[in-house]
Design a protein around this motif. Structure first.
Motif, short mmCIF file in Angstrom:
data_model
loop_
_atom_site.label_atom_id
_atom_site.label_comp_id
_atom_site.label_asym_id
_atom_site.label_seq_id
_atom_site.Cartn_x
_atom_site.Cartn_y
_atom_site.Cartn_z
N UNK A 233 -8.86 26.80 4.35
CA UNK A 233 -8.86 27.20 3.08
C UNK A 233 -7.81 27.15 2.03
N UNK A 234 -7.93 26.56 1.02
CA UNK A 234 -6.63 26.30 0.06
C UNK A 234 -6.71 27.25 -1.52
N UNK A 235 -6.04 27.47 -2.31
CA UNK A 235 -6.28 28.07 -3.56
C UNK A 235 -5.33 27.45 -4.66
N UNK A 236 -6.05 26.98 -5.65
CA UNK A 236 -5.22 26.44 -6.77
C UNK A 236 -5.96 26.97 -8.24
N UNK A 237 -5.02 26.83 -9.17
CA UNK A 237 -5.96 26.94 -10.45
C UNK A 237 -6.49 25.70 -10.97
N UNK A 238 -7.53 25.67 -11.88
CA UNK A 238 -7.85 24.35 -12.36
C UNK A 238 -6.89 23.81 -13.02
N UNK A 239 -6.60 22.26 -12.71
CA UNK A 239 -5.80 21.67 -13.67
C UNK A 239 -4.46 21.43 -12.90
N UNK A 240 -4.16 22.26 -11.81
CA UNK A 240 -2.96 22.17 -11.10
C UNK A 240 -2.99 21.02 -10.16
N UNK A 241 -1.89 20.40 -9.72
CA UNK A 241 -1.84 19.20 -8.93
C UNK A 241 -2.20 19.76 -7.51
#
Length: 365
Positions: A357-365
Motif C-alpha cells: 500500500x502506498x499513499x500520495x496526494x492527487x497530482x503528485x508524481x
C-alpha cells in the motif's frame, strides 16, 4: 474481497441513464409501487364519479319540488346521503393510500442516496460540502415527495373538470361554454408562471444548500472556529449566504404573488357570468331553477383544478430542479471500484492487513 458490505436493498433504483428526462429516470421507483397506485386510481375515479353526480341528483330534486310542489324529495335526499357517505369513504381511501405511497417513495430515494454515498470515495467529500449533501438528501427529496402526493390529486381534479363539463353540456351548451370561458387565460398565465418559477426554484434550492453547508460546518467545527477566533468571519459569511437566499426566495414569492391570485380569481369570474346569464335563462324559462343550482355547484367544483393548478405547477418546477440536484449525486462514479470477480465480504474476522500500500496526494508524481 469486495469493499461493499451487506446492505438492505431499496425497492427500486433511479434509472442510471443521464440522457433521459428527470421524470423518466424516476419511473422505476414509481413502478415499484404501481399496485398501490392502481388502487388509488380506482378509488379516486369512483369517488369523483359520485361527487360529480351529486349536482345532477340535486337538480332533479329541486326541479321536481318546484314543478310538482308536493312530495318526491325523500328518495332524492336519501340518495344524496348515501352518495355523500360513499364518496367520503372512497376519497379518504385514495388520499390515505396516495400520501402513504408518496412517503414510501421518499424513503426509497433516501435509502438509495445513502447507499450510494457509502460507496463514494473520500475525494467526493473533499469536493462537496456536507451541508450540500444534507440539503439534497432532505429538502430536495421532499420536493419530489410533495409532487408525487399532490400531482395525482391535480390529475383527478382535471378528470373531474372533464366529467363536470360533460354534464354541463348535457344541460345547456351555451351556458357551459360561458362557464369555461376563462380557461384559456388560466393556461396563458400558467405558462408565464412556469417560465419564471423554474430558474428561481433552481437558484433557491442551491442557496438553501449553501446556508445548510455553512451552518453544518460551523456546528461540527466549532472548536476550530474558536481556535482561530473566526467567529466574526463566519457570522459575516452566514449573513451573506442568508441574504442571497432571501433574494431568490423573495423573487420566487413575488412571481407566485403576481400570477396565483389571477389564476384563482378567473373561475370566480366564471361564476359571476353563470349567475348573470343563467339567471336570464331561468327567467325566460329555458332552464329550470335546479339546472342553475347544478351549474353553480359545477362552477365551484371545476374551480378546484384551477386553484391547484398554480401550486402543482410550482411544485413541478421545484421537483424538476430538485431531481437534477439529486441525480448529480447518484451519477457520481466512485474513484475506487471493486475489480471484476471480487468476492463479497461475508463473516469477516475483524482483522485487516495492508500489503503493498502506498499513499500520495492527487497530482503528485
Amino acid at each position: 474481497m469486495s469493499a461493499a458490505s451487506k446492505r438492505t436493498p431499496t425497492a427500486a433504483h433511479v434509472d442510471p441513464d443521464p440522457s433521459k428526462g428527470w421524470f423518466r429516470r424516476l419511473l422505476p421507483v414509481i413502478r415499484a409501487r404501481r399496485a398501490t397506485f392502481i388502487v388509488v386510481l380506482v378509488t379516486g375515479l369512483s369517488g369523483l364519479a359520485l361527487q360529480v353526480s351529486v349536482p345532477m341528483v340535486l337538480r332533479r330534486a329541486v326541479d321536481v319540488a318546484v314543478d310538482q310542489r308536493a312530495g318526491g324529495l325523500e328518495g332524492n335526499v336519501l340518495l344524496l346521503v348515501v352518495m355523500a357517505a360513499a364518496s367520503f369513504g372512497l376519497r379518504f381511501a385514495y388520499r390515505y393510500l396516495l400520501f402513504g405511497t408518496a412517503c414510501r417513495i421518499e424513503t426509497d430515494l433516501r435509502s438509495q442516496i445513502y447507499d450510494h454515498l457509502t460507496r463514494l470515495s473520500f475525494s467526493f467529500y473533499d469536493r462537496v460540502a456536507g451541508g450540500e449533501v444534507i440539503s439534497r438528501a432532505n429538502s430536495d427529496i421532499r420536493s419530489i415527495q410533495l409532487l408525487l402526493a399532490f400531482g395525482p390529486l391535480a390529475g383527478l381534479s382535471a378528470i373531474s373538470f372533464l366529467m363536470a363539463f360533460g354534464f354541463m353540456l348535457s344541460i345547456h351548451v351555451p351556458l357551459a361554454l360561458v362557464t369555461v370561458s376563462t380557461m384559456p387565460f388560466v393556461y396563458v398565465l400558467g405558462q408565464r408562471l412556469r417560465d419564471q418559477v423554474f430558474p428561481l426554484s433552481w437558484v433557491t434550492q442551491g442557496r438553501m444548500a449553501e446556508v445548510a453547508m455553512v451552518v453544518d460546518e460551523n456546528i461540527n467545527g466549532t472548536r476550530v472556529v474558536k481556535s482561530f477566533a473566526a467567529e466574526s468571519d463566519q457570522i459575516a459569511l452566514l449573513s451573506m449566504v442568508a441574504d442571497r437566499l432571501r433574494w431568490s426566495a423573495t423573487a420566487l414569492v413575488e412571481a407566485r404573488a403576481r400570477f396565483n391570485p389571477l389564476i384563482e380569481a378567473l373561475p370566480r369570474l366564471g361564476m359571476a357570468l353563470v349567475l348573470l346569464y343563467g339567471g336570464h335563462l331561468v327567467i325566460d324559462g329555458e332552464i329550470g331553477v335546479g339546472s342553475l343550482l347544478a351549474f353553480s355547484a359545477y362552477v365551484t367544483m371545476i374551480s378546484v383544478p384551477f386553484r391547484m393548478f398554480g401550486f402543482v405547477l410550482l411544485q413541478a418546477q421545484r421537483a424538476a430542479a430538485s431531481a437534477l440536484r439529486i441525480y448529480e449525486i447518484l451519477d457520481e462514479k466512485p474513484a475506487i471500484v471493486d475489480r471484476p470477480g471480487a468476492r463479497p465480504l461475508s463473516a469477516p474476522r475483524g482483522r485487516v492487513e495492508f500489503r503493498n500500500v502506498t499513499f500520495r496526494y492527487p497530482g503528485d508524481a
